[in-house]
Design a protein around this motif. Sequence first.
Motif, PDB file in Angstrom:
ATOM      1  N   ASN A  26       0.802  -1.229   0.000  1.00 19.45           N
ATOM      2  CA  ASN A  26       0.000   0.000   0.000  1.00 19.45           C
ATOM      3  C   ASN A  26       0.837   1.283   0.000  1.00 19.45           C
ATOM      4  O   ASN A  26       0.350   2.337   0.388  1.00 19.45           O
TER       5      ASN A  26
ATOM      6  N   ASN B 193      -8.566  -5.155   0.409  1.00 20.01           N
ATOM      7  CA  ASN B 193      -8.643  -5.032   1.871  1.00 20.01           C
ATOM      8  C   ASN B 193      -7.975  -6.224   2.531  1.00 20.01           C
ATOM      9  O   ASN B 193      -8.511  -7.314   2.555  1.00 20.01           O
TER      10      ASN B 193
ATOM     11  N   GLN C 265      -5.483  -3.556   5.997  1.00 22.92           N
ATOM     12  CA  GLN C 265      -5.097  -2.211   5.586  1.00 22.92           C
ATOM     13  C   GLN C 265      -5.754  -1.957   4.232  1.00 22.92           C
ATOM     14  O   GLN C 265      -5.517  -2.691   3.279  1.00 22.92           O
TER      15      GLN C 265
ATOM     16  N   SER D 244      -4.161  -2.468  11.441  1.00 27.05           N
ATOM     17  CA  SER D 244      -5.139  -2.474  10.358  1.00 27.05           C
ATOM     18  C   SER D 244      -5.868  -1.138  10.317  1.00 27.05           C
ATOM     19  O   SER D 244      -5.730  -0.304  11.212  1.00 27.05           O
ATOM     20  N   ASN D 245      -6.657  -0.938   9.268  1.00 25.32           N
ATOM     21  CA  ASN D 245      -7.455   0.272   9.132  1.00 25.32           C
ATOM     22  C   ASN D 245      -8.687   0.157  10.038  1.00 25.32           C
ATOM     23  O   ASN D 245      -9.355  -0.876  10.031  1.00 25.32           O
TER      24      ASN D 245
ATOM     25  N   GLU E 215     -11.559   1.076   9.737  1.00 23.81           N
ATOM     26  CA  GLU E 215     -12.804   0.838   9.007  1.00 23.81           C
ATOM     27  C   GLU E 215     -12.896  -0.575   8.463  1.00 23.81           C
ATOM     28  O   GLU E 215     -13.946  -0.992   7.973  1.00 23.81           O
ATOM     29  N   SER E 216     -11.800  -1.311   8.546  1.00 20.83           N
ATOM     30  CA  SER E 216     -11.780  -2.659   7.985  1.00 20.83           C
ATOM     31  C   SER E 216     -12.333  -3.684   8.973  1.00 20.83           C
ATOM     32  O   SER E 216     -12.014  -3.641  10.163  1.00 20.83           O
TER      33      SER E 216
END
Length: 277
Positions: free
Chosen positions: A55, A86, A89, A186-187, A189-190
């Motif tokens: 990424n 996804n 991340q 991790s993100n 939102e994931s």
Amino acid sequence: MLRQLELSCSVSTMFSTIPCFCKRGDIIVADEGVHWGIQNGLQLSRSTIVYFKHNDMDSLRSTLEKIMTKNKRSKNSRRYIVAEANSGQIAPLDEIVKLKEKYHFRVILDESNSLGVLGRSERGLAEHHGVPIEKIDVVTAAMGHALATEAIDVIDQNPELLVKMKQNIALLWKGLSDIKGMSLASNPESPIVFLKLEKSSGSTKADLLLLEKMADRVSFEGRGSKKSFLHKCRLPVGIKLFVSAGHSDSDLIKASESLKRLASELLLLTPNPFLFF
């Protein structure tokens, strides 16, 4: 000419799709963090494979620039960027598309863990970033992941499921925010919540064995899978938790408390946990 393909198979989706489009003599620039199925597809294609950092758009830009300026044959080759939407991340698809257009590459995107969970109406990474779907040349999604078989109708008829899933992600993040010896990577939102070791032993095998010991003992619906030593992903090893709208608050609280207790026991209280493997 744009070519778009949407598949709904199993883990075989990517390692059958990539060889269909990519052949010997083609150039594939792939994210170093892509999953096992994509890795197999890359090898089966017999294309020239070049990896960029996970990424990392500076790394991707530099890689594409080198290919186009230093390899005279590259302008006459078919060229692809391969990414996983996804992995915990979330991929910066908007930036990937800008680079794809600048250097004249095609994009193959795996949406297995984003279709059904990302975007205002759960349509995946393109919607999440506001990227027109026609700008993505090949899109794949395995129905056994985020969507699961026949789940599209369920999502359409029950939009509150996405709200519940986001609440569950936030609850698990809150529960794991102060875990000792590990960190969230991790993100937020994931729905894939990724925990990595703050301090590695220096040996991937030893790290994996320690993490497997933790995963075997944690109680999170009693299910889990282990990363194969044959897996070629270049990212740090860790523990992934897959959150769904079906988890109750007590499920998530129990999982975070169990992980924090085990992390404290195995990573902090044991003088050198890696000596036992």
